[in-house]
Design a protein around this motif. Structure first.
Motif, PDB file in Angstrom:
ATOM      1  N   GLU A 132       0.831  -1.208   0.000  1.00 53.26           N
ATOM      2  CA  GLU A 132       0.000   0.000   0.000  1.00 53.26           C
ATOM      3  C   GLU A 132       0.864   1.255   0.000  1.00 53.26           C
ATOM      4  O   GLU A 132       0.629   2.191  -0.775  1.00 53.26           O
ATOM      5  CB  GLU A 132      -0.904  -0.029   1.236  1.00 53.26           C
ATOM      6  N   MET A 133       1.903   1.296   0.849  1.00 51.85           N
ATOM      7  CA  MET A 133       2.773   2.459   0.925  1.00 51.85           C
ATOM      8  C   MET A 133       3.589   2.630  -0.359  1.00 51.85           C
ATOM      9  O   MET A 133       3.729   3.741  -0.883  1.00 51.85           O
ATOM     10  CB  MET A 133       3.712   2.339   2.124  1.00 51.85           C
ATOM     11  N   GLY A 134       4.143   1.530  -0.889  1.00 47.06           N
ATOM     12  CA  GLY A 134       4.954   1.608  -2.098  1.00 47.06           C
ATOM     13  C   GLY A 134       4.169   2.068  -3.302  1.00 47.06           C
ATOM     14  O   GLY A 134       4.689   2.780  -4.167  1.00 47.06           O
ATOM     15  N   TYR A 135       2.892   1.696  -3.384  1.00 50.05           N
ATOM     16  CA  TYR A 135       2.035   2.132  -4.479  1.00 50.05           C
ATOM     17  C   TYR A 135       1.884   3.652  -4.459  1.00 50.05           C
ATOM     18  O   TYR A 135       1.847   4.306  -5.503  1.00 50.05           O
ATOM     19  CB  TYR A 135       0.663   1.470  -4.344  1.00 50.05           C
ATOM     20  N   GLN A 136       1.827   4.238  -3.268  1.00 46.56           N
ATOM     21  CA  GLN A 136       1.636   5.677  -3.139  1.00 46.56           C
ATOM     22  C   GLN A 136       2.944   6.449  -3.256  1.00 46.56           C
ATOM     23  O   GLN A 136       2.993   7.517  -3.864  1.00 46.56           O
ATOM     24  CB  GLN A 136       0.995   5.992  -1.782  1.00 46.56           C
ATOM     25  N   ALA A 137       4.044   5.909  -2.691  1.00 45.73           N
ATOM     26  CA  ALA A 137       5.294   6.670  -2.602  1.00 45.73           C
ATOM     27  C   ALA A 137       6.293   6.329  -3.693  1.00 45.73           C
ATOM     28  O   ALA A 137       7.179   7.133  -3.994  1.00 45.73           O
ATOM     29  CB  ALA A 137       5.936   6.447  -1.230  1.00 45.73           C
ATOM     30  N   GLY A 138       6.232   5.131  -4.287  1.00 50.93           N
ATOM     31  CA  GLY A 138       7.110   4.770  -5.385  1.00 50.93           C
ATOM     32  C   GLY A 138       8.557   4.546  -4.979  1.00 50.93           C
ATOM     33  O   GLY A 138       8.867   4.218  -3.834  1.00 50.93           O
ATOM     34  N   PHE A 139       9.478   4.759  -5.938  1.00 51.90           N
ATOM     35  CA  PHE A 139      10.907   4.542  -5.687  1.00 51.90           C
ATOM     36  C   PHE A 139      11.475   5.540  -4.687  1.00 51.90           C
ATOM     37  O   PHE A 139      12.512   5.290  -4.073  1.00 51.90           O
ATOM     38  CB  PHE A 139      11.696   4.632  -6.988  1.00 51.90           C
ATOM     39  N   ALA A 140      10.822   6.696  -4.560  1.00 57.67           N
ATOM     40  CA  ALA A 140      11.280   7.662  -3.557  1.00 57.67           C
ATOM     41  C   ALA A 140      11.268   7.009  -2.175  1.00 57.67           C
ATOM     42  O   ALA A 140      12.151   7.244  -1.350  1.00 57.67           O
ATOM     43  CB  ALA A 140      10.385   8.896  -3.576  1.00 57.67           C
ATOM     44  N   GLY A 198      11.744   3.853  -1.616  1.00 54.81           N
ATOM     45  CA  GLY A 198      12.875   2.932  -1.557  1.00 54.81           C
ATOM     46  C   GLY A 198      14.176   3.635  -1.240  1.00 54.81           C
ATOM     47  O   GLY A 198      15.015   3.118  -0.490  1.00 54.81           O
ATOM     48  N   TRP A 199      14.343   4.850  -1.797  1.00 60.98           N
ATOM     49  CA  TRP A 199      15.571   5.608  -1.523  1.00 60.98           C
ATOM     50  C   TRP A 199      15.666   5.942  -0.042  1.00 60.98           C
ATOM     51  O   TRP A 199      16.697   5.737   0.597  1.00 60.98           O
ATOM     52  CB  TRP A 199      15.570   6.889  -2.364  1.00 60.98           C
ATOM     53  N   TRP A 200      14.570   6.474   0.515  1.00 62.24           N
ATOM     54  CA  TRP A 200      14.580   6.810   1.936  1.00 62.24           C
ATOM     55  C   TRP A 200      14.679   5.555   2.798  1.00 62.24           C
ATOM     56  O   TRP A 200      15.302   5.563   3.868  1.00 62.24           O
ATOM     57  CB  TRP A 200      13.320   7.599   2.302  1.00 62.24           C
ATOM     58  N   GLY A 201      14.062   4.464   2.337  1.00 66.15           N
ATOM     59  CA  GLY A 201      14.147   3.216   3.092  1.00 66.15           C
ATOM     60  C   GLY A 201      15.571   2.700   3.184  1.00 66.15           C
ATOM     61  O   GLY A 201      16.019   2.233   4.244  1.00 66.15           O
ATOM     62  N   LEU A 202      16.333   2.795   2.071  1.00 72.72           N
ATOM     63  CA  LEU A 202      17.733   2.361   2.094  1.00 72.72           C
ATOM     64  C   LEU A 202      18.569   3.277   2.979  1.00 72.72           C
ATOM     65  O   LEU A 202      19.509   2.834   3.648  1.00 72.72           O
ATOM     66  CB  LEU A 202      18.287   2.339   0.673  1.00 72.72           C
ATOM     67  N   THR A 203      18.235   4.565   2.971  1.00 68.98           N
ATOM     68  CA  THR A 203      18.943   5.488   3.854  1.00 68.98           C
ATOM     69  C   THR A 203      18.701   5.133   5.313  1.00 68.98           C
ATOM     70  O   THR A 203      19.620   5.142   6.143  1.00 68.98           O
ATOM     71  CB  THR A 203      18.474   6.940   3.587  1.00 68.98           C
ATOM     72  N   MET A 204      17.464   4.783   5.635  1.00 67.49           N
ATOM     73  CA  MET A 204      17.146   4.355   6.997  1.00 67.49           C
ATOM     74  C   MET A 204      17.872   3.068   7.357  1.00 67.49           C
ATOM     75  O   MET A 204      18.238   2.849   8.515  1.00 67.49           O
ATOM     76  CB  MET A 204      15.638   4.166   7.151  1.00 67.49           C
ATOM     77  N   ALA A 205      18.088   2.212   6.349  1.00 67.63           N
ATOM     78  CA  ALA A 205      18.798   0.953   6.613  1.00 67.63           C
ATOM     79  C   ALA A 205      20.209   1.215   7.127  1.00 67.63           C
ATOM     80  O   ALA A 205      20.734   0.449   7.943  1.00 67.63           O
ATOM     81  CB  ALA A 205      18.840   0.102   5.345  1.00 67.63           C
ATOM     82  N   LEU A 255      12.195  10.587   7.912  1.00 69.25           N
ATOM     83  CA  LEU A 255      13.084  11.218   8.878  1.00 69.25           C
ATOM     84  C   LEU A 255      12.657  10.890  10.308  1.00 69.25           C
ATOM     85  O   LEU A 255      13.494  10.638  11.185  1.00 69.25           O
ATOM     86  CB  LEU A 255      13.111  12.732   8.659  1.00 69.25           C
ATOM     87  N   ILE A 256      11.355  10.887  10.535  1.00 67.99           N
ATOM     88  CA  ILE A 256      10.856  10.491  11.860  1.00 67.99           C
ATOM     89  C   ILE A 256      11.195   9.033  12.129  1.00 67.99           C
ATOM     90  O   ILE A 256      11.598   8.662  13.241  1.00 67.99           O
ATOM     91  CB  ILE A 256       9.337  10.725  11.946  1.00 67.99           C
ATOM     92  N   GLY A 257      11.075   8.195  11.098  1.00 68.24           N
ATOM     93  CA  GLY A 257      11.425   6.787  11.262  1.00 68.24           C
ATOM     94  C   GLY A 257      12.894   6.584  11.580  1.00 68.24           C
ATOM     95  O   GLY A 257      13.263   5.717  12.385  1.00 68.24           O
ATOM     96  N   ALA A 258      13.771   7.401  10.956  1.00 69.28           N
ATOM     97  CA  ALA A 258      15.208   7.294  11.230  1.00 69.28           C
ATOM     98  C   ALA A 258      15.507   7.648  12.681  1.00 69.28           C
ATOM     99  O   ALA A 258      16.303   6.977  13.360  1.00 69.28           O
ATOM    100  CB  ALA A 258      15.987   8.212  10.297  1.00 69.28           C
ATOM    101  N   MET A 259      14.877   8.687  13.195  1.00 71.72           N
ATOM    102  CA  MET A 259      15.053   9.035  14.608  1.00 71.72           C
ATOM    103  C   MET A 259      14.542   7.918  15.503  1.00 71.72           C
ATOM    104  O   MET A 259      15.158   7.571  16.515  1.00 71.72           O
ATOM    105  CB  MET A 259      14.309  10.333  14.912  1.00 71.72           C
ATOM    106  N   GLY A 260      13.426   7.329  15.101  1.00 67.47           N
ATOM    107  CA  GLY A 260      12.839   6.251  15.900  1.00 67.47           C
ATOM    108  C   GLY A 260      13.720   5.023  16.012  1.00 67.47           C
ATOM    109  O   GLY A 260      13.639   4.283  16.994  1.00 67.47           O
ATOM    110  N   LEU A 261      14.577   4.776  15.008  1.00 69.52           N
ATOM    111  CA  LEU A 261      15.490   3.639  15.077  1.00 69.52           C
ATOM    112  C   LEU A 261      16.412   3.734  16.290  1.00 69.52           C
ATOM    113  O   LEU A 261      16.713   2.737  16.946  1.00 69.52           O
ATOM    114  CB  LEU A 261      16.320   3.543  13.797  1.00 69.52           C
TER     115      LEU A 261
END
Length: 533
Positions: A64-72, A74-81, A249-255
């Protein structure tokens, strides 16, 4: 679904039940039930802990999220990784928590602060987790109904039984049996089997869909998005609702802030042989998740392509016709990708994906049933007892908690009407505990000056902010769907004034992720200021 696909699905169910039957003899004590006797090695944890947090609902939520946000996304997700690697490799929170030898987080909070604070934290953790867990059966059951094309009812003699609650009941009963039979031992080993299978299927499905749809169509569709709504450029998503740069960005802080705070998989925090084995399981798990990440990144984009490319217009019309039969908008958004995949996948892969989702459903439910019931018994009920229970009585109480949690989430899923994206619901309900607990945990483990008064102030302010946000979200949904502001409680203030207030709340209320971000900053400030005062 062909007979071959149904065979694959049935084989997965039989395999995981057989694993429980074989391994149940290894559960011989309360410690085995709660933490697998603290005997898990890094390789078992690598697969098991990863799949424990990946349920059928997680797959649906990410599609559901990927359908709305697309590859953008994925970029932020890899940064969070990258931040995830830092947290895991450094042993942040994990090492110090394991030195305490506590079986649950609230047990540590009692040692560091007070017994009353342990009961408070355990109660809030249990309540927030239970609400968060409440929609899991509903989303999983709806996936199977729409993906497999099941009817609304099925006949049992003269009775017409509704399919939705029937599927929830069968799958929940399976998860309850797993926890009853082997506790954390059975949970870990069945999660391992399901995780190994899921890794392979995720990769095969992603490769097949890329070849089937074609990369040229993907580029053509994604390049046509409007400015500010880009699904390619991560810095051109300012008008993307909900899943934009702020979300990540909020997710990165949450990690960092919420490391080990969320207790959905709390038994894994104490199951490793040593803190080092636990850390290495997490490090290796980062590699395990790559095939999963390929699927979560690519498949939503491929579904978006076939739903918007002119060459796939006939296919998209067929999916939209099926979606039109779903009244709830939130559920309609959740089921878009599963319905598209049901039309795209060939024989064999259809059954493999259904088997993957069955394993993911059971693995997450047995883990969460075990976690939340154990937290309730260990951190809410047991602190009120002056005398310890016998092992047999303790096990009966723990198993009774499992049944209670299962009954609650069944009824919650049956009655609750979803109104927002799954991941935003997770963030909103999870913040009721994780929004403030990180400050208390980090302060308790890493400072000598953190005080009990600060812990209480942090918990009180965090719960007030996040629970208030949850109530307001439900209230504005009542206004949006039914035209009744705050369930009719404000009718005495006049229709126009009430409508204006309800509209203001609806427009200004932060989403679940934003509320979590506010709660983290507020809690850190309160903990530091009150401690130093």
């Amino acid at each position: 679904m062909t007979p071959f696909d149904w065979t694959i699905l049935l084989a997965m169910y039989v395999a995981i039940v057989a694993v429980v039957v074989v391994t149940r003899r290894h559960m011989r004590s309360v410690t085995d039930y709660l933490a697998a006797g603290r005997s898990a090695g890094r390789y078992l944890l690598t697969i098991s802990a990863g799949i424990a947090g990946l349920g059928a609902i997680t797959v649906v939520a990410n599609l559901e999220m990927g359908y709305q946000a697309g590859f953008a996304m994925g970029w932020w997700g890899l940064t969070m990784a990258l931040f995830g690697v830092i947290v895991t490799v450094s042993g942040w929170v994990n090492y110090r928590f394991r030195r305490t030898r506590a079986l649950t987080l609230a047990e540590f909070l009692e040692r560091r602060y007070s017994r009353r604070f342990r009961i408070f934290a355990g109660t809030v953790s249990f309540g927030a987790g239970l609400i968060n867990f409440g929609i899991f059966p509903a989303v999983g059951a709806r996936f199977f109904i729409h993906f497999l094309g099941l009817p609304d009812t099925w006949q049992l003699g003269a009775l017409a039984l509704p399919v939705f609650p029937s599927i929830m009941a069968v799958l929940l009963a399976t998860a309850v049996y797993f926890v009853f039979a082997g506790g954390q031992v059975a949970v870990m080993i069945t999660d391992f089997v399901q995780g190994a299978f899921a890794n392979l299927v995720f990769l095969v499905l992603a490769v097949y869909l890329i070849v089937e749809i074609g990369w040229g169509d993907v580029g053509e569709v994604l390049s046509q998005t409007e400015p500010g709504h880009s699904k390619i450029n991560p810095f051109d998503t300012g008008y993307v609702a909900d899943f934009n740069v702020t979300y990540f960005l909020i997710g990165a802080m949450g990690l960092f802030y919420s490391a080990m705070s969320w207790q959905g998989t709390q038994a894994y925090n104490a199951s490793a042989k040593t803190a080092h084995e636990g850390k290495m399981g997490g490090v290796l798990g980062l590699w395990r998740g790559r095939s999963q990440d390929v699927f979560m990144t690519m498949v939503p984009i491929l579904v978006f392509t076939v739903m918007h490319h002119p060459d796939w217009s006939g296919f998209a019309d067929g999916v939209q016709t099926k979606l039109a039969t779903i009244e709830n908008e939130a559920v309609r958004n959740q089921m878009r990708a599963p319905l598209a995949l049901a039309a795209l996948l060939p024989k064999g892969l259809m059954g493999a994906f259904a088997a993957l989702m069955l394993g993911a459903f059971v693995s997450t439910h047995n883990t969460y049933l075990h976690s939340w019931s154990s937290i309730f018994i260990q951190d809410v009920v047991m602190p009120f007892r002056n005398k310890p229970l016998s092992p047999k009585a303790h096990m009966r109480l723990l198993r009774g908690g499992v049944v209670g949690v299962a009954v609650f989430i069944f009824l919650f899923s049956l009655l609750y009407k979803q109104s927002q994206a799954i991941l935003l619901f997770f963030a909103l309900t999870g913040a009721i505990f994780a929004g403030w607990s990180g400050a208390v945990v980090i302060g308790g483990l890493y400072t000598r000056w953190g005080t009990t008064a600060a812990a209480w102030a942090t918990g009180g302010s965090g719960v007030t902010l996040t629970l208030g946000g949850f109530v307001l979200e439900q209230a504005q949904r009542s206004w949006r769907d039914n035209g009744v502001a705050f369930w009719g409680l404000l009718d005495g203030f006049g229709v126009e004034r009430t409508a204006a207030w309800a509209t203001w709340v609806s427009e200004r209320l932060p989403n679940g992720q934003q509320l979590w971000g506010w709660a983290m900053w507020l809690s850190l400030l309160v903990y530091v200021v009150v401690s130093l005062m």
